[in-house]
Design a protein around this motif. Structure first.
Motif, short mmCIF file in Angstrom:
data_model
loop_
_atom_site.label_atom_id
_atom_site.label_comp_id
_atom_site.label_asym_id
_atom_site.label_seq_id
_atom_site.Cartn_x
_atom_site.Cartn_y
_atom_site.Cartn_z
N GLY A 132 34.97 27.19 37.12
CA GLY A 132 36.19 27.99 37.00
C GLY A 132 37.00 27.94 38.27
N GLU A 133 38.10 28.66 38.22
CA GLU A 133 38.99 28.75 39.38
C GLU A 133 38.47 29.83 40.33
OE1 GLU A 133 41.73 26.75 39.83
OE2 GLU A 133 40.96 25.73 38.05
N THR A 134 38.90 29.75 41.57
CA THR A 134 38.57 30.78 42.55
C THR A 134 39.26 32.08 42.15
OG1 THR A 134 38.42 29.10 44.29
CG2 THR A 134 38.70 31.37 45.01
N TYR A 135 38.56 33.18 42.32
CA TYR A 135 39.11 34.51 42.01
C TYR A 135 38.62 35.49 43.06
CZ TYR A 135 34.47 35.05 39.93
OH TYR A 135 33.11 35.08 39.73
N LEU A 136 39.31 36.61 43.16
CA LEU A 136 38.90 37.66 44.08
C LEU A 136 38.03 38.68 43.35
CD1 LEU A 136 42.09 38.46 46.19
CD2 LEU A 136 40.04 37.22 46.90
N GLU A 137 36.91 39.00 43.95
CA GLU A 137 36.05 40.07 43.45
C GLU A 137 35.78 40.98 44.64
OE1 GLU A 137 31.52 40.40 41.86
OE2 GLU A 137 32.80 38.94 40.83
N ASP A 138 36.23 42.21 44.54
CA ASP A 138 36.12 43.17 45.64
C ASP A 138 36.73 42.62 46.93
OD1 ASP A 138 34.69 45.06 44.01
OD2 ASP A 138 32.91 43.80 44.25
N GLY A 139 37.83 41.88 46.78
CA GLY A 139 38.56 41.35 47.94
C GLY A 139 37.96 40.11 48.58
N ILE A 140 36.90 39.56 47.98
CA ILE A 140 36.22 38.38 48.53
C ILE A 140 36.37 37.22 47.54
CG2 ILE A 140 33.96 37.44 49.21
CD1 ILE A 140 33.16 40.30 50.02
N PRO A 141 36.80 36.02 48.01
CA PRO A 141 36.92 34.87 47.11
C PRO A 141 35.57 34.48 46.50
CG PRO A 141 38.02 34.43 49.20
CD PRO A 141 37.24 35.69 49.38
N HIS A 142 35.56 34.34 45.18
CA HIS A 142 34.38 33.96 44.41
C HIS A 142 34.71 32.77 43.51
CE1 HIS A 142 32.75 37.84 45.61
NE2 HIS A 142 31.60 37.55 45.02
N ILE A 143 33.66 32.14 43.02
CA ILE A 143 33.81 31.03 42.08
C ILE A 143 32.67 31.14 41.06
CG2 ILE A 143 32.43 29.35 43.41
CD1 ILE A 143 35.69 28.26 42.01
#
Length: 148
Positions: A132-143
């Motif tokens: 998937g694309e990179t997304y923010l979770e709790d302000g931290i970039p996730h993948i």
């Protein structure tokens, strides 16, 4: 002597184990990463807990979920190593132990994780691929990553 792993359901956790797990998660995810978020999310009761101990102290931890409890696939989450022990590369042992525990408890299954972006190469070394694309979770970039 190296790290020793144990696997526990929520009900099997001792009060001391639970305290040390929550303390470690708070030290790393809230304080070290400077991220205010709701760690106590009501999912620990469904999880199987993989605990890495060294010298009677919890220094490594993950929680695993059967397919459908967190993602469509089985999953690994809250992957954490005490900062004082990261130079020992026990994170690799922890992921191998978690993958083995998923097979032992839930059968062979694809595994989905929500990985912090900076750890992408670490997880790729364990057979995970980006899905998937990179997304923010709790302000931290996730993948999102998958291991078949």
């Amino acid at each position: 002597m190296g790290i020793q792993f144990k696997t526990r359901t929520f009900k099997e956790l001792s009060v001391e184990e639970l305290y040390q797990i929550l303390q470690l998660r708070s030290e790393v995810f809230v304080v070290e990463q400077n991220c205010v978020y709701q760690d106590i999310d009501g999912k620990d009761q469904k999880a199987i807990h993989i605990i890495g101990e060294y010298d009677n102290k919890v220094v490594a931890y993950t929680r695993i979920f059967k397919p459908g409890d967190y993602f469509e696939n089985a999953s690994i989450g809250r992957v954490v190593i005490d900062a004082n022990y990261r130079d020992r590369k026990w994170g690799h042992d922890l992921i191998r132990e978690s993958v083995t525990a998923i097979a032992r408890h839930f059968g062979e299954s694809p595994i989905t994780i929500s990985a912090q972006l900076y750890l992408q190469k670490f997880y790729e070394s364990h057979g995970f691929v980006v899905v998937g694309e990179t997304y923010l979770e709790d302000g931290i970039p996730h993948i999102e990553m998958l291991r078949n």
